[in-house]
Design an enzyme around this catalytic site. Structure first.
Site, short mmCIF file in Angstrom:
data_model
loop_
_atom_site.label_atom_id
_atom_site.label_comp_id
_atom_site.label_asym_id
_atom_site.label_seq_id
_atom_site.Cartn_x
_atom_site.Cartn_y
_atom_site.Cartn_z
N GLY A 1 -13.99 -0.44 4.15
CA GLY A 1 -12.74 -0.75 4.85
C GLY A 1 -12.61 -2.24 5.13
N ASP B 1 -12.83 -4.84 3.16
CA ASP B 1 -12.92 -4.99 1.72
C ASP B 1 -13.64 -6.23 1.21
OD1 ASP B 1 -11.37 -2.80 2.07
OD2 ASP B 1 -9.82 -3.39 0.66
N GLU C 1 -0.53 -6.71 9.49
CA GLU C 1 -1.76 -6.04 9.09
C GLU C 1 -2.96 -6.60 9.87
OE1 GLU C 1 -2.36 -6.33 4.89
OE2 GLU C 1 -4.19 -5.13 4.90
N TYR D 1 0.84 -1.21 0.00
CA TYR D 1 0.00 0.00 0.00
C TYR D 1 0.88 1.26 0.00
CZ TYR D 1 -3.50 -3.36 1.68
OH TYR D 1 -4.32 -4.44 1.83
C1 GLC Z 1 -6.99 -2.93 2.85
C2 GLC Z 1 -8.02 -2.86 3.98
C3 GLC Z 1 -8.46 -1.41 4.18
C4 GLC Z 1 -7.24 -0.54 4.45
C5 GLC Z 1 -6.19 -0.71 3.36
C6 GLC Z 1 -4.87 -0.03 3.73
O1 GLC Z 1 -7.52 -2.52 1.64
O2 GLC Z 1 -9.09 -3.69 3.70
O3 GLC Z 1 -9.36 -1.31 5.25
O4 GLC Z 1 -7.60 0.78 4.58
O5 GLC Z 1 -5.91 -2.08 3.17
O6 GLC Z 1 -4.41 -0.52 4.95
#
Ligand code: GLC
Length: 431
Positions: free
Chosen positions: A171, A173, A403, A35
């Site tokens: 959130g 997902d 995570e 990310y």
């Molecule tokens: C995933 C999670 C999301 C979060 C993102 C970055 O997509 O599902 O809730 O904001 O990662 O951590």
């Protein structure tokens, strides 16, 4: 119980290092690689972590998040300050032009849980609750604009329940809550694309190709409508009242109300009181007797989703539920507490699609645990709040700052050195 690998003080040092390492200069990425941008609710929680050792930096995180706010009030789910080819779908897919949206940089076209107001309240309290706080004064109108955007475009029934138009907005997902509503999304127009997530973490933990096609189809639907919030709210093929966002939005409004009182913002006080009253009245629509808890509602097909998830327990955080509803939720928690070594799983073991290692289909996410524990504590359920906190602490001791974690073994899942997990240690569950 395995011997902890590290002492708690060295874990605190590690947590600080993770935040510093993931700091890209005023904003923080959730984790390196997987990310590479700024995420909405991640940043809000990360601010709480920074607050444990650098209050200025904590406020800066939230200020930077609001640089991405659109003129219409929406705070996007991702802020693309750089272009990183290692992430899909990036800015070229979303095509949200800052000249049109009013944000300071390209962003995604959807939002995420509005927890920023609640985190701002926490920072302000840590700073001593001064009504003269200049950073709070500057952020307050932006927070109000965000909650107004939700009420204007995402409250289709006018009863305080929040609608999402993409599962990524929630959130959580790929929680099975979205499987039914997503199944109806037509993917026939989705062209070829290359996922990047599965090159960073084990594909067995990530969504399947079919699921991903639906996520992309929804993105393309919004893009084809130029991200017009009205058109999307009316026609989108995925329209769900999300129990999670509904509870977090209600909580955010309650926290904003406290701030509005402190700042002497009388108009905002009246407006927020009305929003809160509507949501308190409307919330019963999400109570699902068949599952014994609050659960999401599929608006497109006009039927309840009927799945309990960790978000169902945010009712305590939102301060809602009759005495009986609360008692039923506590019984559910009791069951979970018996079937899982570690609370709070994103889905109950035994559910048809439960998988302790796959995204949001079982693993524990500490930010949800934190909010649920906070709500339980405020409602006087100290043992449960304590159990969730202790379990969270123990998983970090055994596995590090992942995570998410398997509720069965505490093993880390998803990406390592994760910002919001480090933040939760520093703000909440570390010693
Ligand atoms: C995933 C999670 C999301 C979060 C993102 C970055 O997509 O599902 O809730 O904001 O990662 O951590």
């Amino acid at each position: 119980m395995p011997t902890p690998l590290h002492s708690d003080s060295s874990l605190s040092a590690q947590a600080r290092d993770i935040l510093i390492k993931n700091d890209r200069g005023g904003y923080t990425v959730p984790t390196q690689g997987l990310y590479p941008y700024q995420w909405n609710w991640d940043s809000a929680f990360v601010a709480l972590g920074f607050a444990a050792f650098d209050r200025q930096r904590a406020w800066a995180e939230l200020e930077s998040l609001f640089q991405g706010q659109w003129t219409n009030g929406m705070v996007p789910h991702i802020l693309f300050r750089v272009n990183d080819p290692g992430y899909f779908p990036g800015p070229d897919m979303w095509q949200c032009d800052p000249r049109k949206t009013g944000s300071a940089m390209p962003t995604s076209g959807i939002t995420q849980p509005p927890v920023a107001a609640s985190c701002v309240r926490e920072l302000w309290e840590l700073d001593g609750c001064s009504p003269e706080h200049p950073k709070l004064r500057a952020l307050f109108p932006k927070l109000m604009a965000y909650t107004r955007w939700y009420r204007r475009f995402r409250d289709p029934l006018g009863n305080g329940l929040a609608m999402v138009v993409h599962n990524w907005e929630t959130g959580r997902d790929n929680n099975p809550e979205w499987d039914g509503p997503l199944a109806a999304v037509d993917t026939s127009s989705v062209g070829p694309y290359t996922r990047r997530d599965t090159s960073h973490v084990n594909a067995a933990m990530r969504p399947t190709k079919q699921e991903y096609d639906r996520y992309v189809a929804l993105l393309e639907f919004g893009r084809a409508r130029g991200w017009d919030p009205q058109a999307i709210a009316q026609e989108n093929p995925f329209r769900v009242l999300d129990v999670g966002i509904t509870m977090m939005l209600l909580r955010a409004d309650r926290d904003l109300l406290v701030l509005a009182h402190a700042l002497g913002e009388q108009e905002a006080v009246a407006e927020l009181q009305a929003c809160i009253a509507r949501a308190e009245q409307g919330i019963d629509m999400l109570w699902d007797e068949s599952v014994g808890g609050f659960s999401s509602y599929d608006l497109r097909h006009d039927q309840p989703v009927s799945i309990l998830s960790s978000a169902s327990f945010l009712s305590f955080y939102a301060g809602v539920g009759s005495e009986r509803q609360r008692a039923v939720q506590l019984e559910q928690l009791q069951r979970l507490g018996q079937s899982c070594r570690y609370l709070l799983p994103s889905l109950a073991p035994g559910s048809r699609t439960y998988d302790p290692m796959r995204y949001w289909r079982g693993p524990v996410w500490l930010v949800v645990s934190y909010m649920v524990a906070k709500g339980l504590r405020e409602a006087g359920h100290h043992e449960w709040s304590h159990r969730i906190q202790e379990d969270s602490r123990q998983m970090i001791r055994e596995s590090g700052f992942y995570e998410s974690f398997s509720p069965e073994t505490g093993q880390g899942t998803g990406g390592p050195d994760f910002s919001w997990t480090a933040a939760m240690w520093l703000h909440w569950c570390g010693t």
